[in-house]
Design a protein around this motif. Sequence first.
Motif, PDB file in Angstrom:
ATOM      1  N   ILE A 119       0.850  -1.183   0.000  1.00  0.00           N
ATOM      2  CA  ILE A 119       0.000   0.000   0.000  1.00  0.00           C
ATOM      3  C   ILE A 119       0.884   1.232   0.000  1.00  0.00           C
ATOM      4  O   ILE A 119       1.510   1.577   0.997  1.00  0.00           O
ATOM      5  CB  ILE A 119      -0.947   0.024   1.215  1.00  0.00           C
ATOM      6  N   LEU A 120       0.967   1.857  -1.192  1.00  0.00           N
ATOM      7  CA  LEU A 120       1.712   3.104  -1.317  1.00  0.00           C
ATOM      8  C   LEU A 120       0.840   4.265  -0.841  1.00  0.00           C
ATOM      9  O   LEU A 120      -0.383   4.181  -0.857  1.00  0.00           O
ATOM     10  CB  LEU A 120       2.101   3.328  -2.782  1.00  0.00           C
ATOM     11  N   HIS A 121       1.479   5.344  -0.439  1.00  0.00           N
ATOM     12  CA  HIS A 121       0.763   6.537   0.026  1.00  0.00           C
ATOM     13  C   HIS A 121      -0.127   6.194   1.213  1.00  0.00           C
ATOM     14  O   HIS A 121      -1.233   6.713   1.347  1.00  0.00           O
ATOM     15  CB  HIS A 121      -0.095   7.141  -1.094  1.00  0.00           C
ATOM     16  N   PHE A 122       0.342   5.297   2.065  1.00  0.00           N
ATOM     17  CA  PHE A 122      -0.478   4.842   3.189  1.00  0.00           C
ATOM     18  C   PHE A 122      -0.671   5.958   4.209  1.00  0.00           C
ATOM     19  O   PHE A 122       0.293   6.547   4.691  1.00  0.00           O
ATOM     20  CB  PHE A 122       0.185   3.631   3.857  1.00  0.00           C
TER      21      PHE A 122
ATOM     22  N   ILE B  53      -6.242   1.879   7.742  1.00  0.00           N
ATOM     23  CA  ILE B  53      -6.478   0.479   8.091  1.00  0.00           C
ATOM     24  C   ILE B  53      -6.462   0.319   9.606  1.00  0.00           C
ATOM     25  O   ILE B  53      -5.587   0.856  10.296  1.00  0.00           O
ATOM     26  CB  ILE B  53      -5.399  -0.425   7.457  1.00  0.00           C
ATOM     27  N   ASN B  54      -7.426  -0.417  10.142  1.00  0.00           N
ATOM     28  CA  ASN B  54      -7.452  -0.711  11.579  1.00  0.00           C
ATOM     29  C   ASN B  54      -7.221  -2.210  11.798  1.00  0.00           C
ATOM     30  O   ASN B  54      -7.017  -2.963  10.839  1.00  0.00           O
ATOM     31  CB  ASN B  54      -8.774  -0.241  12.204  1.00  0.00           C
TER      32      ASN B  54
ATOM     33  N   GLU C 154     -13.405  -0.230  -0.789  1.00  0.00           N
ATOM     34  CA  GLU C 154     -14.804  -0.627  -0.931  1.00  0.00           C
ATOM     35  C   GLU C 154     -14.941  -2.123  -1.217  1.00  0.00           C
ATOM     36  O   GLU C 154     -15.829  -2.777  -0.674  1.00  0.00           O
ATOM     37  CB  GLU C 154     -15.471   0.197  -2.025  1.00  0.00           C
ATOM     38  N   SER C 155     -14.066  -2.665  -2.048  1.00  0.00           N
ATOM     39  CA  SER C 155     -14.188  -4.082  -2.417  1.00  0.00           C
ATOM     40  C   SER C 155     -13.619  -5.014  -1.351  1.00  0.00           C
ATOM     41  O   SER C 155     -14.199  -6.071  -1.069  1.00  0.00           O
ATOM     42  CB  SER C 155     -13.488  -4.339  -3.749  1.00  0.00           C
ATOM     43  N   MET C 156     -12.515  -4.631  -0.726  1.00  0.00           N
ATOM     44  CA  MET C 156     -11.848  -5.516   0.230  1.00  0.00           C
ATOM     45  C   MET C 156     -12.261  -5.272   1.677  1.00  0.00           C
ATOM     46  O   MET C 156     -12.446  -6.214   2.446  1.00  0.00           O
ATOM     47  CB  MET C 156     -10.325  -5.336   0.116  1.00  0.00           C
ATOM     48  N   LEU C 157     -12.395  -4.006   2.047  1.00  0.00           N
ATOM     49  CA  LEU C 157     -12.608  -3.663   3.455  1.00  0.00           C
ATOM     50  C   LEU C 157     -14.036  -3.231   3.755  1.00  0.00           C
ATOM     51  O   LEU C 157     -14.368  -2.976   4.905  1.00  0.00           O
ATOM     52  CB  LEU C 157     -11.631  -2.555   3.860  1.00  0.00           C
ATOM     53  N   LYS C 158     -14.865  -3.127   2.726  1.00  0.00           N
ATOM     54  CA  LYS C 158     -16.277  -2.757   2.887  1.00  0.00           C
ATOM     55  C   LYS C 158     -16.442  -1.423   3.602  1.00  0.00           C
ATOM     56  O   LYS C 158     -17.201  -1.286   4.560  1.00  0.00           O
ATOM     57  CB  LYS C 158     -17.046  -3.864   3.629  1.00  0.00           C
ATOM     58  N   LYS C 159     -15.685  -0.431   3.125  1.00  0.00           N
ATOM     59  CA  LYS C 159     -15.835   0.928   3.617  1.00  0.00           C
ATOM     60  C   LYS C 159     -15.366   1.881   2.536  1.00  0.00           C
ATOM     61  O   LYS C 159     -14.664   1.469   1.594  1.00  0.00           O
ATOM     62  CB  LYS C 159     -15.042   1.142   4.904  1.00  0.00           C
TER      63      LYS C 159
END
Length: 333
Positions: A27-30, A34-35, A113-118
């Motif tokens: 993950i670039l530009h992080f 993420i929690n 949206e696709s992976m973390l549902k947010k």
Amino acid sequence: MVKILQKEDVFFHSLNGITSNSQVLIILHFDYFINKGDLKILKNKYENIILIPIDESKSITKNAEFIFELIAKGNKITIVFNSFYKESFGDYFNFEFKNNKLISFIEVSKFCESMLKKCYVSDNINIHNSDIVNLKYFTIYPRIVKKTIDWIFGIVIYVISQPLWLISAIKIYFESPGPIFYIQSRIGINNTNIRVFKFRSMRIDAEQNGAQFSNKNDDRIFPFGKIMRATRIDELPQLFNILKGELSLIGPRPERKVFIETFEEHIPHYNERHAIKPGISGYAQIMYPYGAGLKDARHKLMYDLYYIKNWNLKLEAKIIFLTIYTIVTKKGI
């Protein structure tokens, strides 16, 4: 393995701990969207997760060399990037990896949206997610469905919870003499002011020094108040707000104006959550642990916006079920 690159790390010069022939997420530009719950989801798919903060992402050459080394070890790589910082990729970065079958790119908004549902919300007030800017709010169908659910559940819960009302009133009276109910001004749909009813869980002098966030070990909360918060019993009087049409059973948490003003100054899209009725429970409440302040408000907003954007009956039922689970297991605030 999860690696967060800090400025002092010499991470590009060592691949120790990175397994070969594995799924790698970079993950670039992080910017810390993420929690712990998100990491649990990602670790089920990726053996190695590498988080590279925005400042370090600008080092194009180092990033490219590092990724070439990962490819040489047979790893399949997914790179998450923020389109706002696309200039940090450079033509070189795109050209070198565009046709490599071991590498795939995904924009951070689609990834969240696709992976973390947010929905992705930046920690930079000047960065706006176009998917949120063009967000479509509830149409007539979900409004009718939600109104029906609110009335049915509101009346049923009110009737079957009457013993809890009596017990709560007695316990509050003996543990913290004073008003049984606590009435507080909150912001509702379209930024309207509403008066929210709750069972009082704090001492009557809890805010003598002004408004402040509560926390898990808040000494202003008396013993039974902690039980009410953990089981959400303190929220029962808000059934009156539901029947009045001010609140919904499920929706963004109604917040206080003094905090909203601060959040809107620092968090992009924060005002979008007021496009629908706030709720007693909500997607953010069941997906994100208790927290207060800008960092937590940003994380919760991502879930609230996902709920607004992707509402359906299945999602509504899921939130209701998980809310009941939270109450029964006492995993609430």
